[in-house]
Design an enzyme around this catalytic site. Structure first.
Site, PDB file in Angstrom:
ATOM      1  N   ASN A  36      -5.620  -0.843   1.699  1.00 24.58           N
ATOM      2  CA  ASN A  36      -6.356  -0.946   0.752  1.00 24.58           C
ATOM      3  C   ASN A  36      -7.080   0.950   0.555  1.00 24.58           C
ATOM      4  O   ASN A  36      -6.665   1.551  -0.366  1.00 24.58           O
ATOM      5  CB  ASN A  36      -7.524  -1.617   0.896  1.00 24.58           C
ATOM      6  N   ASP A  37      -7.610   1.197   1.911  1.00 22.51           N
ATOM      7  CA  ASP A  37      -8.487   2.493   1.860  1.00 22.51           C
ATOM      8  C   ASP A  37      -7.364   3.491   1.851  1.00 22.51           C
ATOM      9  O   ASP A  37      -7.750   4.475   1.126  1.00 22.51           O
ATOM     10  CB  ASP A  37      -9.246   2.649   2.944  1.00 22.51           C
ATOM     11  N   VAL A  38      -6.386   3.380   2.446  1.00 21.41           N
ATOM     12  CA  VAL A  38      -4.957   4.525   2.361  1.00 21.41           C
ATOM     13  C   VAL A  38      -4.630   4.728   0.936  1.00 21.41           C
ATOM     14  O   VAL A  38      -3.906   5.618   0.747  1.00 21.41           O
ATOM     15  CB  VAL A  38      -4.012   4.164   3.273  1.00 21.41           C
TER      16      VAL A  38
END
Lengths: 97, 464
Positions: B389-391
């Site tokens: 997600n964050d990456v």
């Protein structure tokens, strides 16, 4: 002051090792960070030698007991650390395709 | 004579530590490096057992008990390390690190009886650093294995700083060797250090845990080196300081990979502040989510020329590494080019994804690092994001108010299609919304990674 001059040799060793440590890690690909951390984790298990010495010099039951626990914990660190690292690295070896 | 042989053994062991660590830094020699260091360690341990002489020139006592302890430790350590799941590796490392810290702590505890003869400062340093490393590692272990929840104490940073000052005060008090308060102060110091370790790790978000473990790792190294100083033991000193400095640098390198400073990780309260800004800034994202079925995804992938898979922690949690490899082979057999895009901090540890995928026999050269894969996304037909997600959050590039702003990410949105597999719309570890999910090119494939991918594989097979 006295502490420093008494242990000059060791202090030189510390300074050199700091640089060796930095030099060694310098250009490691990020894939290997986890195994490297784990391997380093196993190496600081060298603290076990201190626990062996301390237990081998203990006379009282209390200190022997503490030393006994310390040796167990140190061994866990060493054995567990090296085995876990090996398991991680085992997966990197070339597989027949 | 005995003494000299032991000195030489220690010298050899020291060299194996340095060489081992050096070899660990290269994929082709890493395994040998680990074995080399393990060999050196065994040598040093047995050398100490049989050749060590005390200041009075006697051999070590209590040998049978030492062997018993060694046996118990070896058995437990071996079984624990062999049995642990690959996904649980990070917490295992943390746990073993805590054991080392505890060992250093106990040594100082015993050496307290000699505090008048030996250097009190070193005994204290070993006690404080060892205890912090021990309790901190246990908390980190608990957090990673989900036993301890994220928890934000108000004014936690101030309490920590205050506590640190109190620790320094008591350390000064003990080092004055004032007989009346010595024992109380020493044990107070032990308790305070343990408490500090807990408070130190408690507020740090789970995503930052690898950085903390690496830092605690170097702490334990320093604690071990204190032991080396105490016993004038060079192998302990070399091993300890080596890990101390290498571990510190590794910590910084990891922080750099996330484009954050170490200080930011330690006091930044990643999870906490991110949640706050997520509720204000994150709600600004408007748009619709497109959901697609496994059979839609199968068609998209089967008629692609190039597919890039972006694995994340969700893949590890679902144990989907084997299915993803099956999918890869299936697509390859259809003549489709498949690669994996590995973000440096994907998963919970750098290299976590590599270890996981290597477990399922994914070939090493299919794992492409971020800098190399990013330009390739423009020629990619389908990107499959599995539990990451964050990456892949574009906010890192576009939204200066985002807590992950500035972190290098995978430019998946330059591909033709993006399929995101997630269990739900819940935010990632940083607790922020991801506008990628609302992007016109993006479709969501909801479900547990393993189930969703298994379904995807059978759908592709069904297309025949």
């Amino acid at each position: 002051m006295e502490l420093i001059s008494q242990h000059m040799e060791l202090i030189y060793l510390i300074i050199l090792m700091v640089f060796v440590g930095i030099e060694i890690i310098g250009h490691v690909p990020s894939v290997l960070h986890t195994p490297l951390m784990s391997g380093a984790n196993a190496i600081h298990g060298v603290v076990i030698i201190g626990s062996i010495i301390v237990m081998g010099e203990s006379d009282s039951f209390l200190y022997q007991t503490i030393g006994f626990v310390a040796v167990i914990l140190g061994t866990l660190n060493v054995v567990g650390g090296f085995v876990v690292t090996d398991r991680m690295l085992e997966m990197f070896k070339k597989k027949k395709s | 004579m005995q003494k000299h042989i032991l000195e030489i053994i220690y010298l050899i062991a020291s060299v194996t530590f340095i060489g081992g660590l050096k070899f660990l830094g290269h994929p082709s020699t890493a395994r040998r490096g680990n074995l080399l260091a393990a060999f050196g360690m065994t040598l040093a341990i047995f050398g100490t057992l049989f050749l060590y002489q005390t200041d009075q020139g006697t051999s070590l006592k209590n040998l049978p008990f030492i062997f018993l302890a060694l046996g118990i430790g070896t058995l437990l350590g071996f079984v624990a390390a062999k049995k642990v799941q690959m996904t649980a590796m990070p917490e295992m490392v943390s746990l073993f690190n805590g054991m080392g810290g505890a060992c250093a702590m106990l040594i100082s505890l015993i050496e307290f009886q000699h505090i008048h003869e030996k250097s009190p400062l070193i005994i204290l340093a070993g006690l404080i650093i060892g205890s912090i490393s021990f309790s901190g590692s246990i908390v980190a272990w608990g957090k990673l294995s989900g036993k301890i929840k994220d928890f934000n104490l108000k004014f936690q940073q101030y309490i920590s700083i205050l506590l640190l000052l109190v620790i320094v005060y008591f350390a000064y008090d003990v080092s004055c060797l004032d007989a009346s308060t010595l024992t109380t102060s020493f044990y107070t110091l032990l308790a305070l250090s343990l408490l500090y370790g807990v408070l130190f790790v408690f507020p740090i978000g789970g995503a930052d845990m690898p950085v903390v473990i690496s830092l605690l790792n170097s702490f334990t190294g320093v604690a071990a080196a204190c032991g080396g100083f105490l016993y004038d033991n060079k192998v302990m000193l070399v091993g300890g300081i080596l890990v101390g400095s290498a571990g510190t640098l590794l910590t910084i390198v990891m922080c750099n990979a996330m484009n954050r400073s170490l200080l930011n990780v330690l006091i930044g309260n990643f999870g906490g502040s991110a949640a706050a800004s997520g509720s204000t800034g994150g709600s600004g994202i408007q748009g619709n989510i497109k959901e697609l079925t496994a059979s839609d995804a199968a068609i998209l992938m089967k008629y692609a020329k190039k597919v890039v898979i972006v694995p994340g922690y969700g893949l590890a949690v679902a144990q989907a590494q084997h299915v993803v490899h099956e999918l890869e082979m299936l697509l390859e057999s259809e003549g489709i080019e498949v690669k994996y895009a590995i973000h440096p901090v994907a998963g919970r540890m750098p290299g976590h994804m590599n270890v996981l995928l290597a477990e399922s026999n994914v070939s090493y050269d299919k794992l492409v690092e971020m800098e190399e894969i990013n330009p390739e996304f423009t020629t990619t037909d389908v990107v499959l994001v599995v539990g990451a997600n964050d990456v892949v959050n574009p906010a890192a590039k576009t939204d200066p108010s985002s807590p992950i702003y500035g972190m290098p990410i995978l430019d998946v949105e330059s591909a033709q299609h993006v399929i995101v597999n997630k269990r739900s719309m819940k935010a990632g570890y940083a607790g922020i919304e991801n506008e990628l999910f609302y992007h016109a090119k993006t479709s969501m494939l909801f479900g547990d990674a393993k189930k969703a991918l298994t379904q995807l594989v059978s759908e592709i097979k069904a297309l025949g």
